[in-house]
Write a protein that holds these residues in place. Structure first.
Motif, PDB file in Angstrom:
ATOM      1  N   ALA A  33       0.862  -1.187   0.000  1.00 25.13           N
ATOM      2  CA  ALA A  33       0.000   0.000   0.000  1.00 25.13           C
ATOM      3  C   ALA A  33       0.893   1.230   0.000  1.00 25.13           C
ATOM      4  O   ALA A  33       1.826   1.341   0.801  1.00 25.13           O
ATOM      5  CB  ALA A  33      -0.917  -0.007   1.215  1.00 25.13           C
ATOM      6  N   SER A  34       0.606   2.177  -0.891  1.00 27.34           N
ATOM      7  CA  SER A  34       1.444   3.369  -0.989  1.00 27.34           C
ATOM      8  C   SER A  34       0.737   4.416  -1.834  1.00 27.34           C
ATOM      9  O   SER A  34      -0.294   4.153  -2.452  1.00 27.34           O
ATOM     10  CB  SER A  34       2.798   3.024  -1.620  1.00 27.34           C
ATOM     11  N   GLY A  35       1.317   5.614  -1.862  1.00 21.01           N
ATOM     12  CA  GLY A  35       0.764   6.672  -2.686  1.00 21.01           C
ATOM     13  C   GLY A  35      -0.239   7.523  -1.932  1.00 21.01           C
ATOM     14  O   GLY A  35      -0.192   7.632  -0.700  1.00 21.01           O
ATOM     15  N   ALA A  36      -1.159   8.127  -2.665  1.00 22.89           N
ATOM     16  CA  ALA A  36      -2.123   9.073  -2.092  1.00 22.89           C
ATOM     17  C   ALA A  36      -3.531   8.504  -2.165  1.00 22.89           C
ATOM     18  O   ALA A  36      -3.890   7.808  -3.121  1.00 22.89           O
ATOM     19  CB  ALA A  36      -2.057  10.399  -2.849  1.00 22.89           C
ATOM     20  N   ARG A  37      -4.306   8.793  -1.133  1.00 24.13           N
ATOM     21  CA  ARG A  37      -5.709   8.372  -1.131  1.00 24.13           C
ATOM     22  C   ARG A  37      -6.459   9.051  -2.268  1.00 24.13           C
ATOM     23  O   ARG A  37      -6.229  10.220  -2.571  1.00 24.13           O
ATOM     24  CB  ARG A  37      -6.369   8.707   0.210  1.00 24.13           C
ATOM     25  N   GLN A  38      -7.379   8.317  -2.868  1.00 26.38           N
ATOM     26  CA  GLN A  38      -8.163   8.868  -3.964  1.00 26.38           C
ATOM     27  C   GLN A  38      -9.486   9.407  -3.429  1.00 26.38           C
ATOM     28  O   GLN A  38     -10.288   8.659  -2.873  1.00 26.38           O
ATOM     29  CB  GLN A  38      -8.409   7.790  -5.022  1.00 26.38           C
ATOM     30  N   GLY A  39      -9.693  10.714  -3.591  1.00 24.94           N
ATOM     31  CA  GLY A  39     -10.929  11.337  -3.135  1.00 24.94           C
ATOM     32  C   GLY A  39     -11.134  11.175  -1.644  1.00 24.94           C
ATOM     33  O   GLY A  39     -10.236  11.433  -0.842  1.00 24.94           O
ATOM     34  N   ASP A  40     -12.314  10.703  -1.265  1.00 21.90           N
ATOM     35  CA  ASP A  40     -12.660  10.529   0.146  1.00 21.90           C
ATOM     36  C   ASP A  40     -12.463   9.092   0.618  1.00 21.90           C
ATOM     37  O   ASP A  40     -12.991   8.715   1.678  1.00 21.90           O
ATOM     38  CB  ASP A  40     -14.127  10.941   0.367  1.00 21.90           C
ATOM     39  N   THR A  41     -11.728   8.294  -0.135  1.00 24.73           N
ATOM     40  CA  THR A  41     -11.524   6.904   0.279  1.00 24.73           C
ATOM     41  C   THR A  41     -10.696   6.841   1.557  1.00 24.73           C
ATOM     42  O   THR A  41      -9.890   7.719   1.841  1.00 24.73           O
ATOM     43  CB  THR A  41     -10.814   6.099  -0.826  1.00 24.73           C
ATOM     44  N   VAL A  42     -10.898   5.769   2.321  1.00 25.77           N
ATOM     45  CA  VAL A  42     -10.239   5.624   3.621  1.00 25.77           C
ATOM     46  C   VAL A  42      -8.842   5.056   3.484  1.00 25.77           C
ATOM     47  O   VAL A  42      -7.892   5.527   4.101  1.00 25.77           O
ATOM     48  CB  VAL A  42     -11.094   4.731   4.551  1.00 25.77           C
ATOM     49  N   GLY A  43      -8.682   4.004   2.669  1.00 27.72           N
ATOM     50  CA  GLY A  43      -7.401   3.310   2.594  1.00 27.72           C
ATOM     51  C   GLY A  43      -6.516   3.816   1.471  1.00 27.72           C
ATOM     52  O   GLY A  43      -6.974   4.442   0.507  1.00 27.72           O
ATOM     53  N   LEU A  44      -5.217   3.538   1.618  1.00 26.10           N
ATOM     54  CA  LEU A  44      -4.282   3.850   0.553  1.00 26.10           C
ATOM     55  C   LEU A  44      -4.465   2.875  -0.610  1.00 26.10           C
ATOM     56  O   LEU A  44      -4.826   1.716  -0.399  1.00 26.10           O
ATOM     57  CB  LEU A  44      -2.846   3.744   1.059  1.00 26.10           C
ATOM     58  N   PRO A  45      -4.224   3.328  -1.821  1.00 20.60           N
ATOM     59  CA  PRO A  45      -4.288   2.377  -2.945  1.00 20.60           C
ATOM     60  C   PRO A  45      -3.177   1.337  -2.821  1.00 20.60           C
ATOM     61  O   PRO A  45      -2.128   1.596  -2.230  1.00 20.60           O
ATOM     62  CB  PRO A  45      -4.082   3.270  -4.171  1.00 20.60           C
ATOM     63  N   GLU A  46      -3.414   0.178  -3.385  1.00 18.34           N
ATOM     64  CA  GLU A  46      -2.442  -0.916  -3.319  1.00 18.34           C
ATOM     65  C   GLU A  46      -2.109  -1.409  -4.719  1.00 18.34           C
ATOM     66  O   GLU A  46      -2.806  -1.125  -5.688  1.00 18.34           O
ATOM     67  CB  GLU A  46      -2.992  -2.095  -2.497  1.00 18.34           C
ATOM     68  N   ASP A  47      -1.025  -2.168  -4.801  1.00 17.26           N
ATOM     69  CA  ASP A  47      -0.735  -3.001  -5.965  1.00 17.26           C
ATOM     70  C   ASP A  47      -0.149  -4.302  -5.445  1.00 17.26           C
ATOM     71  O   ASP A  47       0.253  -4.384  -4.283  1.00 17.26           O
ATOM     72  CB  ASP A  47       0.222  -2.309  -6.934  1.00 17.26           C
TER      73      ASP A  47
END
Length: 543
Positions: free
Chosen positions: A402-416
């Protein structure tokens, strides 16, 4: 009297004719076998043998006519193109034996070029109708060719051939990168060889996912694939007898959600009736509105021991093991290697020196066929994961970050995530083409019994660098960064690994690049035994 004599001569004449026929037949029968063999070989060599690989093209998560579903989930589509790299070596190339190509003397220059240009394999791409377009790869006079394509918009079939009709040693891979949005992810995949059976593990149909089976028919006749799905509930009855017809030159994506209801973990068996098919699975994941990454998964064969070399666990990341018992079966395992009686397998993590770092029991799912196990307690690092099972299973290891910036009002960080398939034991040469170059990549090699290896880079101009010798002790592994392979990683189109002593090794390539938001995108690809060890071949070296 005259009539009787004429009548008596008739059978005598017939006997003479029969005797002559018998003598002629005898002459034919006693023709030396060697002569017949020569004639047969002359006919066989007139037909060229091609290596054929099918590339999936860009991930297509939403099928035609399919609704996006959540109106708020509108962060764009997957990238519409992939980059692709193909490498072809003549089977007589010294590079396949760990010998410097500057010493190559075992070939004759081509008829049109004293420098031997025609000795390099020819690479072509086929369109949907099967028409070939020869490409202009970077070639070397030393029996190898490299072809790179920055933008490939659809699935494609790549072929390679040699001037003398021998099948070249080939690897082709593609890279799909979506830097932001709903389909944020990095997927490196091998352009597949067609086969008649395949198994997949680590798939899912839970809410928010768009996993799909990809079937490509590189042949000239229609084929039929029979798909059977397995989950935590056992065999999925709705898929028993599910047949999918794939026309010649056709690529079909089968969303798993059309085969199986919502399940946490899914495995597939695919049996092909007719022309062999190139098969893979593409994975697209999200959790609510949070992108969870993309990946391509190669098929594997059920085994009682699965070895995953080079599993990279990153800071703040996690790893999961998916195992499944499928109908393809296989050899039984050693019960003594499984610690707990209520487990179907024991998984162990080893460091680079072969030390046991962690151990997990994979509980028997009972009537179920597929199970997911968290590999908890691992610090960041690179590990060899070994699974010992009571019976043959298929499996994958999924390493997430998990890393990077949250998208909009989402709670968790994006993952790959990177999905590791079991590494196959290799006692000869393995070529790895890199669909997105080598930047950010690492090559991990592991040997259970020890091996003396040569590792060389294949450059974009078609030349092959000097091989570096590495001795792997039994149970140890070695990880080489791209900067260890060459001073300029951007010049690397691929890697060739050769076992100098016939020692068995396994390997994988892991790669990380930056997402648009500054986060990390990850992927992986196993090494395969794409160059069989030759017998009776003499490699001539100039001194």
């Amino acid at each position: 009297m005259t009539g009787n004599r004429e009548n008596s001569r008739a059978p005598l004449a017939a006997l003479v004719v029969c005797a002559i026929l018998v003598l002629v037949a005898s002459v034919v029968i006693v023709v030396p076998e060697k002569t017949l063999t020569k004639a047969s070989l002359a006919t066989a060599t007139s037909t060229s043998t091609r290596a054929v690989r099918a590339c999936q093209g860009p991930i297509d998560a939403r099928q035609a006519g399919e609704s996006a579903g959540d109106a708020d989930f509108a962060g764009g589509a997957p990238a519409s193109t992939v980059s692709m790299s193909a490498i072809a070596l003549d089977p007589t190339s010294n590079a396949l034996y760990g010998v410097e190509q500057s010493s190559q003397t075992s070939f004759e220059p081509g008829p049109s070029d004293a420098g031997g240009k025609d000795a390099a394999p020819r690479i072509a791409r086929l369109d949907a109708e099967g028409h070939a377009t020869e490409v202009d790869p970077a070639t070397s006079a030393l029996l190898n060719a490299v072809y790179s394509l920055e933008t490939l918009e659809n699935s494609s079939v790549v072929t390679a051939s040699t001037a003398d009709g021998a099948e070249p040693v080939v690897d082709a891979t593609q890279a799909h990168v979506t830097g932001s949005g709903d389909y944020r992810g990095f997927a490196l995949s091998r352009c597949a060889r067609a086969t008649t059976a395949a198994s997949f593990a680590g798939l899912t149909t839970r809410a928010g996912t768009s996993d799909a089976l990809v079937l490509i028919n590189p042949g000239s006749r229609a084929s039929r694939a029979r798909v059977t799905a397995f989950s935590e509930n056992g065999v999925e009855p709705a898929t028993q007898g599910s047949d999918i017809v794939v026309g010649p030159g056709e690529t079909i994506r089968v969303p798993l959600a059309t085969l199986v209801d919502e399940r946490e973990t899914v495995a597939l068996d695919v049996e092909v009736h007719g022309t062999a098919l190139a098969m893979s699975a593409e994975l697209v994941r999200r959790d609510g509105l949070v992108p969870m990454g993309t990946e391509h998964v190669q098929p594997s064969t059920p085994e009682s021991t699965l070895v995953f070399p080079g599993v990279a666990v990153r800071d703040g990341g996690s790893a999961h093991l998916a195992l499944a018992r499928t109908a393809r079966g296989g050899a039984p395992g050693d019960p003594a290697s499984v610690r707990a009686e209520d487990s179907i397998a024991t998984a162990r993590a080893f460091d680079s020196k072969g030390a046991l770092m962690k151990e997990w029991e994979v509980k028997d799912p009972g009537q179920g066929a597929s199970i997911d196990t968290a590999l908890e307690g691992l610090d960041s690092g690179t590990y060899t994961i070994v699974v010992s099972a009571r019976s043959s299973v298929v499996g994958t290891v999924n390493s997430r970050v998990a890393s990077g910036a949250r998208q909009g009002d989402t709670v968790g960080l994006p993952e790959d995530f990177a999905t590791y398939t079991p590494g196959e034991g290799i006692d000869s040469a393995s070529i790895l083409a890199l669909g997105r170059g080598a930047a950010g990549g690492t090559l991990t090699l592991e040997s259970e019994s020890g091996a003396q290896l040569s590792v060389a880079v294949i450059k974009r101009d078609g030349s092959i660098g000097t091989g570096a010798a590495h001795e792997l002790e039994a149970g140890h592994s070695l990880t080489l960064a791209a900067s260890d392979l060459a001073e300029d990683p951007s010049s690397i189109a691929g890697v060739i690994v050769v076992s100098q002593d016939g020692g068995l090794y396994r390997g994988s390539w892991s790669q990380a690049i930056a997402a648009d938001d500054g986060g990390t995108l990850v992927t992986t690809l196993p090494l395969i035994a794409n160059a069989a060890r030759a017998t009776g071949m003499t490699v001539r070296v100039e001194h």
